[in-house]
Structures are given as structure tokens and as C-alpha cells.
Design a protein around this motif. Structure first.
Motif, PDB file in Angstrom:
ATOM      1  N   LEU A  73      -2.493   4.089  -5.009  1.00 28.75           N
ATOM      2  CA  LEU A  73      -3.791   4.107  -4.524  1.00 28.75           C
ATOM      3  C   LEU A  73      -4.035   2.949  -3.732  1.00 28.75           C
ATOM      4  N   GLU A  74      -3.754   1.726  -3.996  1.00 33.95           N
ATOM      5  CA  GLU A  74      -3.993   0.507  -3.349  1.00 33.95           C
ATOM      6  C   GLU A  74      -3.343   0.780  -1.916  1.00 33.95           C
ATOM      7  N   LYS A  75      -2.061   1.250  -1.856  1.00 34.33           N
ATOM      8  CA  LYS A  75      -1.440   1.335  -0.722  1.00 34.33           C
ATOM      9  C   LYS A  75      -2.276   1.970   0.515  1.00 34.33           C
ATOM     10  N   VAL A  76      -3.169   2.821   0.168  1.00 38.27           N
ATOM     11  CA  VAL A  76      -3.877   3.532   1.019  1.00 38.27           C
ATOM     12  C   VAL A  76      -5.612   3.368   1.049  1.00 38.27           C
ATOM     13  N   LYS A  77      -5.693   2.092   0.716  1.00 37.23           N
ATOM     14  CA  LYS A  77      -6.988   1.679   0.469  1.00 37.23           C
ATOM     15  C   LYS A  77      -7.789   1.332   1.731  1.00 37.23           C
ATOM     16  N   ASP A  78      -6.860   0.982   2.933  1.00 39.24           N
ATOM     17  CA  ASP A  78      -7.803   0.850   4.144  1.00 39.24           C
ATOM     18  C   ASP A  78      -8.045   2.071   4.811  1.00 39.24           C
ATOM     19  N   ILE A  79      -7.583   3.302   4.558  1.00 36.92           N
ATOM     20  CA  ILE A  79      -7.662   4.345   5.039  1.00 36.92           C
ATOM     21  C   ILE A  79      -8.630   5.451   4.228  1.00 36.92           C
TER      22      ILE A  79
END
Length: 213
Positions: free
Chosen positions: A83-89
Motif C-alpha cells: 500500500l505504501e508503494k502507491v501512497k503518492d497516487i
């Protein structure tokens, strides 16, 4: 000059075609993973989601669903990392409230209460009507408060032990004192059991927000 322009147009068309093909592969494998997920074949679903991410590492749907499959396998550490890997989007996605809700659930499982509070708060900011998010937010805040008071509890227990040792050094404790000590122990046990029951009840609401993309 005309040939150069034609080459540029052709190259651009090929690029668009490759991107479209990759996107179709991504969607196909995500849908395949969803079918396995609905059958509760979470390991096979995980494999399909990972294949989708190989094609498009920025796929929000694949990352979101992969995290859910990992969560259902009790792999909370990897679910959180995914989940952290897509936190920016995530904030730009229409399902961002569910994303933060799931992030809060992962934090709860890891007993990272501050992170859980922050995640549920973000979920509620995007969907204030989510009852589960409200209840989990309240629960996480309570657990964070209890965690912060843990040091005082330890000090109180230590002081009680010192008092008991002092009393024993002066002589045997009276039956009344023994009864008081027993009552205090029983009260503490009940408090602990109540806390565990509340935690179990809250975790019943920790089912992830799952999507069929």
C-alpha cells in the motif's frame, strides 16, 4: 522532412499501441486475480496481481488488490509495504477513502496505533459517512491513549510491589490486606479481559474494503 515526420508519427503510434497492450494485460491479470480472490484462492490471486505489477508497476488496482490478498494471508507487513508503494497516487484515486481504511487496518494488525489513527482520519475526511471507519478510528485512538499510559501503569505496579515487600519485611500481612490484594488482582484481570474483548470486537470490523476492478 516529410519522411521524418512520418517516422515520428509511426513511432508515436507504436508507443501508444504498446502502452494500450500493457494496460489490457494489466486489467486481464487483475481480473484473473479477482476471480481467484473470490474463490478465496488468495495465494493464486497474489500471483496474478504480481504479474499485473510486472507489466505496470504503478497500477493502483493491482497494488490495492495485492495488498488485500496479502492481508487475507495474514502477511500484514507486506500488505503495508504494498500500500505504501502507491501512497503518492492514492489521494487522486476515486477509492482513496477505502485505501486509507485498509491502511488503517494493516496498522491495527501491527499495533501501530498512531499510524492507524492517521489513516482512519484520512479515510473519514474523504468519506465521513463510513461507519466502520468511524468506529475503527475511535478504537485506534483509545488504544493509542492506553499505550501512552502504559508507563504510568508500570510505575504503579512497581510501587505496589515495593509496598508489598515493605509490608512483608515488617511482618505477615493481615487477612484484610490479603483480601484487598486479591480483589485488586481480580479487578486487573477483568480489566485486561475487557480490553481483549473490545479488541476482538473491533477486529471483526477490520475486513478490508475489497474491489472488483
Amino acid at each position: 522532412m516529410r519522411k521524418i515526420i512520418e517516422y515520428i508519427i509511426l513511432a508515436f503510434a507504436l508507443l501508444l499501441a504498446s502502452i494500450s497492450a500493457a494496460a489490457q494485460t494489466d486489467r486481464r491479470e487483475v481480473r484473473s486475480g479477482n476471480r481467484q480472490f473470490r474463490k478465496e484462492n488468495f495465494t493464486r490471486a497474489e500471483i496474478d496481481y504480481r504479474k499485473a505489477l510486472v507489466k505496470d508497476s504503478s497500477s493502483f488496482a493491482a497494488s490495492y488488490d495485492l495488498a488485500n490478498s496479502l492481508y487475507r494471508q495474514n502477511n500484514f507487513e507486506e500488505a503495508g509495504k504494498t500500500l505504501e508503494k502507491v501512497k503518492d497516487i492514492a489521494p487522486m484515486n476515486p477509492n482513496s477513502s477505502d485505501y486509507y481504511y485498509n491502511l488503517g487496518n494493516v496498522a491495527c494488525q501491527k499495533k501501530d496505533w498512531q499510524a492507524a489513527v492517521d489513516a482512519y482520519k484520512q479515510s473519514l475526511l474523504r468519506n465521513p459517512a463510513d461507519v466502520d471507519a468511524k468506529e475503527n478510528y475511535i478504537y485506534a485512538k483509545l488504544m493509542l491513549k492506553n499505550q501512552g499510559g502504559g508507563g504510568n501503569d508500570k510505575n504503579n505496579q512497581k510501587n505496589q510491589q515495593n509496598q508489598q515487600q515493605g509490608q512483608q519485611g515488617q511482618g505477615k500481612i493481615s487477612p484484610q490486606q490479603a483480601q484487598q490484594m486479591l480483589s485488586a488482582i481480580q479487578a486487573k484481570e477483568k480489566e485486561t479481559q475487557d480490553k481483549v474483548n473490545k479488541e476482538k470486537a473491533a477486529l471483526l470490523k477490520s475486513k478490508q474494503k475489497e474491489k472488483n476492478w
